[in-house]
Design a protein around this motif. Structure first.
Motif, short mmCIF file in Angstrom:
data_model
loop_
_atom_site.label_atom_id
_atom_site.label_comp_id
_atom_site.label_asym_id
_atom_site.label_seq_id
_atom_site.Cartn_x
_atom_site.Cartn_y
_atom_site.Cartn_z
N GLU A 255 0.83 -1.21 0.00
CA GLU A 255 0.00 0.00 0.00
C GLU A 255 0.85 1.25 0.00
O GLU A 255 0.56 2.24 -0.67
N PHE A 256 1.92 1.20 0.79
CA PHE A 256 2.85 2.32 0.85
C PHE A 256 3.47 2.55 -0.52
O PHE A 256 3.56 3.68 -1.00
N LEU A 257 3.87 1.47 -1.18
CA LEU A 257 4.46 1.59 -2.52
C LEU A 257 3.45 2.22 -3.48
O LEU A 257 3.77 3.14 -4.23
N GLN A 258 2.21 1.75 -3.40
CA GLN A 258 1.17 2.30 -4.29
C GLN A 258 0.96 3.79 -4.03
O GLN A 258 0.78 4.57 -4.97
N ASP A 259 1.02 4.21 -2.75
CA ASP A 259 0.89 5.64 -2.42
C ASP A 259 1.96 6.46 -3.12
O ASP A 259 1.70 7.53 -3.66
#
Ligand code: TXA
Ligand code: MG
Length: 346
Positions: A255-259
């Protein structure tokens, strides 16, 4: 003009390969001082005979390689090591018995007669005996050791197929032996055998655990771990293995990567994600590249450089890469990713 010869009869013995016209021609061109690119079990190499200082100089020119970065000597027979290394310790011999031919490079004190531009003036020489049949046939047919860095333009990801070599060096070298895709996908492990305790200078095709299984404790060059220390292997100090896009390694969850990707997209950047087959469907980005399977680390190593090149081919401006544990085969994958990202890890 570069000649490209396809050699695809993979079932031939080394002896039979040696007699193939492409190999005999490449070997005689090498002996005459020409540059020949050839497949190895790690990545493609760009070779010149170690006895010709001029031919060696042409390698640096063709690659655009800094002259302070020494080359690895490739030999076709184990006993050739004694002609070039001054002192081969018992420990070094154990490693040779265990891993040659194969993806292990030994750093040893060299004899006087070696050309200065092979070793970049260092008191040591790096030597390996590769396992790829085409490489072995070429080396044995040439009869003289061949100095060979990876066959890419300096700074680019190493070539794991003949097309990568062609893209980078066409017109700058004399012959390309096209043997399809190379095997392991990351370069050989480089280990310094000059001291009491062996020191790992570059993680690669042979893991630390494999080395320690044969020689006991192996230290790791502090320059590999700590950015404030200069690595003892000159090649490890450059931003290397790098795609043109700006790369960041993202530890932590998807999720962090997607952000981070969404943020870059909002800024109008063409974005890319380096992931593995398990996670491809989790993400949204302009270019998503699955690099092998996380459950099978060797597949990640195998596809790593081709994946990095794909981001370039597709004009990706910012790349976010998943991170991997720094052990076993992933140790070398993470080492190359860190170089590609210029140490940028969040
Ligand atoms: O798998 C491989 O090793 C491939 C294939 C073609 O054999 N070759 C390769 O070469 O990766 P190259 O030039 O890309 O990387 C050689 C590495 C560099 O990091 C260089 O600085 C280091 O080996 N090296 C060479 N001689 C050295 C020495 N005397 N002491 C310390 N490091 C050395
Ligand atoms: Mg290289």
């Amino acid at each position: 003009e570069t000649k490209r010869y396809i050699i695809d009869d993979i079932n031939l013995s080394i002896e039979q390969l040696r007699r193939k016209i492409e190999i005999t021609e490449a070997a005689s061109r090498l002996r005459a001082g020409d540059l020949v690119a050839f497949p190895t079990e790690t990545v493609y190499g760009l070779g010149a005979v170690v006895t010709s200082e001029e031919a060696i100089a042409r390698i640096f020119e063709a690659k655009g390689r800094p002259s302070d970065n020494p080359l690895i000597i490739h030999i076709g027979k184990k006993e050739q090591i004694y002609e070039w290394a001054q002192l081969v310790s018992k420990q070094a011999e154990r490693l040779i018995d265990a891993f040659w031919p194969g993806p292990l490079t030994l750093v040893l004190p060299h004899r006087d007669h070696i050309a200065k531009n092979v070793t970049a003036g260092l008191p040591t020489v790096a030597i390996r005996m590769p396992a790829h049949p085409i490489a072995l046939a070429l080396l044995q047919e040439t009869g003289i050791p061949v100095a060979a860095p990876s066959a890419n333009r300096s700074g680019k990801p190493s070539p794991t197929s003949a097309s990568h070599v062609w893209d980078d060096l066409q017109g700058r070298i004399d012959i390309l032996l096209d043997g399809g895709r190379s095997g392991i996908g990351v370069e050989s492990t480089v280990i310094d055998m000059t001291g009491e305790v062996p020191v790992l200078l570059r993680p690669g095709g042979i893991t630390l655990a494999q080395l320690e299984g044969v020689v006991g404790k192996v230290e790791t060059d502090p320059g590999l771990i700590n950015d404030s220390q200069t690595p003892r292997s000159p090649g490890m100090k450059y931003r290397h293995y790098a795609p043109s896009g700006e790369m960041t390694i993202v530890s932590g969850n998807g999720e962090f990567l997607q952000d981070l990707v969404d943020q870059a997209r909002a800024e109008g950047k063409k974005t890319g994600i380096l992931t593995t087959s398990e996670n491809v469907d989790k993400y949204r980005a302009d270019v998503i590249i699955p690099c092998g399977d996380r459950k099978e680390p060797v597949t990640v190593a195998k596809h790593l450089y081709a994946s990095l090149r794909q981001f370039d081919d597709r004009g990706v401006e910012v790349i976010f890469a998943e991170s991997f544990p720094e052990t076993g085969v992933f140790h070398s994958v993470m080492n190359r990713l860190r170089k590609a990202a210029n140490g940028k890890i969040v």
